[in-house]
Enzyme design. Structure first.
Site, mmCIF file in Angstrom:
data_model
loop_
_atom_site.group_PDB
_atom_site.id
_atom_site.type_symbol
_atom_site.label_atom_id
_atom_site.label_comp_id
_atom_site.label_asym_id
_atom_site.label_seq_id
_atom_site.Cartn_x
_atom_site.Cartn_y
_atom_site.Cartn_z
ATOM 1 N N LYS A 1 0.834 -1.254 -0.084
ATOM 2 C CA LYS A 1 -0.112 -0.034 -0.053
ATOM 3 C C LYS A 1 0.913 1.391 0.164
ATOM 4 O O LYS A 1 1.877 1.434 0.796
ATOM 5 C CB LYS A 1 -0.669 -0.055 1.485
ATOM 6 C CG LYS A 1 -1.819 1.147 1.304
ATOM 7 C CD LYS A 1 -2.613 0.941 2.467
ATOM 8 C CE LYS A 1 -3.751 2.132 2.629
ATOM 9 N NZ LYS A 1 -4.630 1.858 3.966
ATOM 10 N N SER B 1 -9.785 -0.435 7.433
ATOM 11 C CA SER B 1 -9.251 -0.399 5.909
ATOM 12 C C SER B 1 -8.503 -1.639 5.396
ATOM 13 O O SER B 1 -8.131 -1.657 4.297
ATOM 14 C CB SER B 1 -8.230 0.713 5.948
ATOM 15 O OG SER B 1 -8.953 1.761 5.781
ATOM 16 N N SER C 1 -9.690 1.658 3.202
ATOM 17 C CA SER C 1 -9.069 2.499 2.284
ATOM 18 C C SER C 1 -7.892 1.597 1.492
ATOM 19 O O SER C 1 -7.230 2.333 0.573
ATOM 20 C CB SER C 1 -8.300 3.582 2.945
ATOM 21 O OG SER C 1 -7.201 3.103 3.974
#
Ligand code: GLN
Length: 491
Positions: free
Chosen positions: A80, A179, A155
């Site tokens: 990420k 997330s 997210s």
């Protein structure tokens, strides 16, 4: 194809020299070329660097280098865009960091590299991890591999979509209020949020420091256990990491859960719960009982306050953490006549809507006059929420809930209504407030269109081994995790 394998499957093939690390990495890169123009899980990736890492792994494999110290030798893992990887861009899905390149590795990354993993790619995310749909990225949205008209969750939407679409063997995400677990549920993979303090946050760009944790996205529970073991442990560079011993998580996955107790909180039967999600979770609970676990009804009486408490504490911490992005040194600097103008112009142009909304909310709840009424009050309720869980764990080994109230929603469906978006985290947020661990794993599908549904298990602080043992027994007896999205090559 090797990109479709789990970590444990590829490990066996690498050791037998049936597949090389280069072939496995190339298969991931080919899959990215094939499907990512449509999915857009990756913001960027450096193919040459990934292959160079693979060649080093192959040399070590040729020398018999796969040993207990290198459990991930030759395994491609994507990251990420909020974690520092030396020499790679670090944007947090935002414009404000411009062309910033990380000068060092996050501790979790350092540990993965030391374990032999091929660490590559920057995965798309909601800006600064604020969101539940990956629609708040300065780099465009990510699509759900099961239905490209829908969001992948957020997210860490890129991390979930990349694993679901077999663009990597596993990925890393972060979870502040759901997330990791929420996008894992919506994309049909396994997503693990470890206990607060289990994995060092050094090198993770902070959103809400008392809630953030790094964790893996994987294709099955065993792989989550393997990655957790590789990344866990105390770190002198993160004073909130905890010197708790790191067990062999994979060894805990015995399949035998007879006599274990699972709590079913009555507060989780909320109004907006989709009937298909409820049916899938009910069936999972029945399965646990068949496997010999005892199901116990429990109560978490302060659950109702979780979303409100979270949006006070998370925004307060975010407003402080994001104050450092002043535009002086890095990235999207917009000049001004004095420093204040420089800061406000840069921040005005560099941050997206949702980030600004959170900074303003957070500044408000911390401001004099409101600090006690909102922030202090929220901290007290947070303790009550934690105590609810600790009390429940006196009688149960883990708690089961849906991960999300519905399957993946349509792109644009909630983006104009922040409150609706916030409510999609209703089942995941308490776990972060309480500092406990949680995992989401596939437990069925909604129909028309076919969309994955996630089951959430919550475990006690540092109770990952017990929680994963239950998750694994369920997974192996049902096999939902083996389903693959109906991906068509990008046009
Ligand atoms: N969706 C939640 C939020 O918007 C959680 C985000 C996260 O866990 N990073 O804050």
């Amino acid at each position: 194809m090797p990109n479709q394998l789990t970590i444990s499957e590829l490990t066996v093939k690498l050791a037998r020299r049936e597949v090389s690390a280069r072939e496995a990495t190339q298969a991931c890169l080919d899959q990215i070329a094939r499907v990512d123009p449509k999915i857009h899980a990756f913001i960027s990736h450096d193919a040459a660097d990934a292959l160079a890492q693979a060649d080093v792994a192959d040399q070590l494999l040729a020398q018999g280098g796969r040993d207990a110290n290198r459990p991930l030798l030759g395994i491609p893992v994507a990251v990420k865009d909020v974690l520092a990887v030396k020499g790679q861009p670090l944007n947090c899905g935002s414009k404000i960091l411009g062309k910033f390149i990380s000068p060092y590795d996050a501790t979790a990354i350092e540990k993965l590299k030391a374990a032999g993993a091929i660490v590559f790619g920057r995965l798309n995310m909601d800006e600064f991890a604020m969101g539940s749909s990956t629609e708040n990225s300065a780099f465009g949205l990510t699509r759900n591999p099961w239905d490209v008209t829908r969001i992948p969750g957020g997210s860490s939407g890129g991390s979930a979509a990349a694993v679901a679409a077999d663009e990597c063997l596993a990925s890393l995400g972060t979870d502040t209020g759901g997330s990791i677990r929420q996008p894992a549920a919506l994309c049909g993979c396994v997503g693990l949020k470890p206990t607060y303090g289990r994995i060092s946050r050094y090198g993770l760009v902070a959103f809400a420091s008392s809630l953030d944790q790094i964790g893996p996205f994987t294709k099955d529970v065993r792989d989550a256990a393997i990655l957790l073991g590789a990344m866990s442990g105390v770190d002198p560079r993160d004073s909130t990491s905890v010197p708790e011993p790191v067990p062999d998580y994979a060894a805990a996955l015995t399949g035998d859960i007879r006599g274990m107790k699972i709590g079913l909180p009555k507060e989780y039967l909320i109004g907006g719960l989709d009937p298909e999600v409820k049916a899938a979770v009910d069936a999972a609970v029945k399965k646990f009982a068949e496997l010999g676990a005892e199901i116990v009804e429990i109560s978490l009486p302060h659950t109702d306050y979780a979303v409100a408490v979270y949006y006070i504490i998370a925004t307060a911490e975010a407003s402080a953490n994001l104050a450092r992005f002043d535009g002086v040194r890095y990235g999207a600097r917009v000049e001004g006549n004095d420093p204040i103008e420089l800061y406000s112009r840069t921040r005005g142009a560099g941050f997206g809507e949702e980030v600004k909304r959170r900074i303003i909310l957070g500044t408000y709840v911390l401001s004099s006059g409101y600090h006690d009424a909102y922030y202090l009050h929220a901290q007290k309720v947070r303790t009550l929420i934690r105590n609810d869980f600790l009390k429940a764990f006196e009688t149960v080994d883990a708690i089961v809930t849906p991960t999300t109230p519905t399957a993946a929603f349509k792109i644009g469906e909630k983006s104009d209504d922040p409150l609706q978006m916030y409510l999609s985290d209703i089942f995941t947020i308490s776990c972060n407030l309480a500092g406990i661990c949680g995992v989401s794993l596939p437990c069925g599908f909604a129909k028309n269109p076919q969309l994955p549904i996630g089951l959430q298990l919550l475990g006690q602080p540092f109770g990952e081994a017990t929680m994963l043992k239950l998750a694994h027994a369920y997974e192996q007896s049902t096999g939902w995790h083996r389903a693959k999205p109906p991906l068509e090559p990008a046009a």
